[in-house]
Design an enzyme around this catalytic site. Structure first.
Site, PDB file in Angstrom:
ATOM      1  N   LEU A   1      23.060  -0.239  29.490  1.00 59.75           N
ATOM      2  CA  LEU A   1      22.888  -1.350  28.552  1.00 59.75           C
ATOM      3  C   LEU A   1      21.611  -1.221  27.732  1.00 59.75           C
ATOM      4  CD1 LEU A   1      23.996  -4.131  27.630  1.00 59.75           C
ATOM      5  CD2 LEU A   1      22.503  -5.136  29.356  1.00 59.75           C
ATOM      6  N   ASP A   2      21.761  -1.231  26.418  1.00 62.91           N
ATOM      7  CA  ASP A   2      20.619  -1.197  25.491  1.00 62.91           C
ATOM      8  C   ASP A   2      19.771   0.069  25.625  1.00 62.91           C
ATOM      9  OD1 ASP A   2      21.502  -3.709  24.745  1.00 62.91           O
ATOM     10  OD2 ASP A   2      20.034  -4.760  25.969  1.00 62.91           O
TER      11      ASP A   2
END
EC number: 3.5.1.10
Lengths: 289, 289, 289, 289
Positions: free
Chosen positions: A233-234
């Site tokens: 994530l990210d």
């Protein structure tokens, strides 16, 4: 940025172990096919034992040589020099799907730039977990699919979306403020072909509510980051970032509203670069030509 | 930014619980002392039960009223309305010490701006854990103190520095790329009176080697952050941030060199604001007037 | 930027000869009406014999005092101190007309920000000398008037537009890329109430085809300028300017396309400031609070 | 930006009528001399009948091929294809003279960056029409020549400067805020080898006192422009521009002080690009590779 007759312009992306003669081989191949190099960029992580990346835009006369012949020649060259390459007609439009939740600022920006001719692509569909933006999307003549996503049906919702993407032969997925986390199953179907906009200057404020965190920390600049989506994530390769100045008067809500202006701009640039074959991924970084 | 006769200009910083009539009381007090408000800024975290902050620049005639009389009047007002205030003659120069290690880009910037009249302060001394920048500092007529700092003598070195600061009645300590972590003992001696420049866009890349980390992450912008020093490393109130665009061609070393340009600019702005009494701290944030 | 209950928030704009006590008089007046100053900005061209400008946002309880009572008190104060003032309820929406020709990038930006709540106004109509943008405008529920304008009918066309503006009690005219020069007759009907976006960094490239001129000159930055319209073409008070970086690869056409991004942003900011009563005109300059 | 062993790195600048095969010929020539292209940029004003520009950085082994042999090969190639080219060892430092008047901000920036290794050049002398900056210049070990220039002795003063430049075999003249207009005689001696910093965003505010004019016009951004000097005052090819935001509070004097920060940055970038052979002139424009 001169375009002329796009029908006879092509873009070549190459990566390979750096070695003497690469540019000579590629440019000579093009010359012998009577192609004219219009723009060229290259980069090597290290001239000694590094990786070499190149992007070439060239023009050719179909009456002299067919696109297929040039492509065939590159296949041969690639075999000899361990090249990985992608060769695209500039006139071929990529098929792009947009995903959106409720907030429409990124969606509107992409649609406006698409209609204005700044983003050259086909947009066969928009998918949303809410129905809010149906009218806007349909006013552009683009089919809108509402696929509600809850804790309980996430897997089914993703499958429904994947089926639609396959049916429409989608090549690029843009998460234009789509507030859902995609599963590894989805991500693996589109490696480095999903672009997300994160509403912070990554790696600051990873995860949810970055504007609330930025407010809490008292930053003097807020940012937005367009990146390829990976399973982390990210953490995917950053494509583009932008910032704007803020001050103590900005509430968390003000930051969120102000930030919309940089989110849409950073995302539109990243999408434009991908559509123009200006992006290469190396490890967890992007090379932007 | 008009200055005229600085001898008769003063700066007032106020903070208090927000309450009706604050501005009226302050401006009436100044009016009755024949002072003229030249510039005024205010901010309230929340008009209902929030904290109110105000900065006023005013001019007065010493022949009408003494500075002490105005100050006395504010002491009385403060008692009634729970004000905290600071009242300073604009002509009084703060006494500032610079700390530096080997790299001189921030030091040079501050010294140049000081000599050019952009930073109005007295600089009684520069302290360094290396001897490298002695000649430059002394060429400005400023005493340079070399206090080597090692693992074993950190406490003694800090004591030596603190003694010098006290002897020179220092009011502001600027860490102009001073690559040492200060102990809580030192920090507590100068609460919100130590400004550091961190070579990243905080809160990204806290700690050592931020440019190496930025390179590793593949960011497209690098940043610098000037902040007040507290006991939590790189967590103090942010005063100013700035960024610059970088790309895949920048090595970690290139980032470090390029970043010097934003470090020195962000730090110089933060120092300038502190010297001009433009900064107030609220919780872990700054208000910049 | 905190808003709370907008019904009881007001904005005051004041200009007058600078004189001691102005701030005291105004803030005391508000205090005696139990109003709480939420934000305040002031500026004096020169503390001695200059002009003083002030903007105050305050909140009050309608149950304590009526808006009319506060307004009445300011009329009295104005008489004594030669104040010019404007007092507005923050909740009252200004009536804004948009003028556009064929290119819709500024129009779309304003409409999108209006719908998103970033521009608080009523938009009773859009007027255009072409019919191209009718569908987009009407999709927002806003009446669209097509008033063709040629060399021969310019006067009649302007009269027709003026009649519409009067009928709809318009207070602000925004030229969102309206490629017609207004006559002094039109301009005089809306003094400092017509905002234009010029597609250059004024005063560079006054007049027609600024991007062609910028290309010819080989500039490295292009700009956009939002300004109030006066009888002198492109010479009115500048409200906002913005720029973007370009390079030798940009053709004149590329500059035009790229420039759309800064035109729409600069114009939207200028319009927002006007709608929020943040603008004062002094001579041929603006004061932006 | 990787440098390795600069002794064996070279830079090639080429311009010629655009024609198929140019890149192939150049890259093949380098390959046959066992040189490795490290970076390459190219630009064509128009693929059909335009002018082609190229910059190549390459590395070679002196043990394989001598620099002279590569140079000789390019001379032959140039004859066949009407190339104009410049081939430089990256390790060879250009000889640069700085001209300055009283204000030292640009001078200090260039000297600091030179000492820090950001500007790679030899600086055999600094010439000034005032004696103010002698101590600073000499502290860097650089000879300082004071050549007073008045209305009556301008011609003699220029001759004296030209003689010094010739004696020191100067290749680049940098006007680091040298407030004198050079005669055509001087300019013709250093075609596209004199860089000036103009303190405005050209073509706005050509000529004297640009900050006073910017103040008068009420601009919201001020600029600085680094350009090659030609006989037309402030009309030479622009190399770099930069801007900063200002507001109504800035007096003309404030603009002048603030502007120093962008003047020195824009000039330092332009000088750096020239020293690195990144600049080509085409008509009245620069190509920055």
């Amino acid at each position: 940025m001169i375009s002329h007759n796009r029908e006879q312009r092509a873009r070549l992306l190459v990566s390979c172990p750096d070695q003497p003669g690469i540019v000579a081989h590629i440019s000579t191949l093009l010359f012998t096919h009577k192609a004219n190099i219009v723009q060229s960029d290259q980069y090597s992580t290290d001239p000694e034992n590094g990786t070499f990346f190149m992007r070439v835009e060239f023009e050719w006369n179909e009456s002299d040589t067919s696109f297929e012949a040039i492509h065939h020649a590159f296949v041969s060259l690639a075999g000899v020099h361990s090249l990985q390459f992608k060769l695209e007609r500039a006139s071929r439009k990529k098929r792009m799907a947009l995903f959106v939740s409720k907030e429409n600022h990124c969606l509107s920006e992409l649609l406006w730039k698409w209609k204005a001719g700044e983003l050259v692509a086909d947009i066969p569909l928009v998918i949303s977990n809410h129905d809010d933006n149906r009218i806007e999307v349909e006013s552009y003549g683009i089919p809108f699919f509402h696929i509600p996503s809850t804790k309980n049906n996430r897997k089914e919702a993703e499958e429904e979306a994947l089926t639609l993407l396959r049916e429409h032969r989608i090549e690029l997925v843009v998460l234009a403020r789509y507030m859902q986390i995609l599963t590894p199953n989805f991500v693996s179907a589109y490696p480095y072909k999903i672009i997300n906009i994160h509403h912070s200057f990554l790696p600051a404020f990873i995860g949810a509510n970055p504007y609330a965190k930025a407010f809490e920390r008292g930053v003097k600049l807020i940012g937005a980051t367009a990146h390829y989506v990976t399973d982390d994530l990210d953490e995917g390769p950053i494509i583009e970032q932008d910032i704007m100045r803020v001050n103590h008067r900005h509430t968390a809500s003000d930051l969120r509203i102000a930030g919309r202006n940089i989110e849409r701009i950073a995302l539109a640039r990243a999408v434009s670069w991908h559509l123009n074959d200006q992006l290469l991924v190396h490890g967890n970084k992007t090379i932007v030509f």
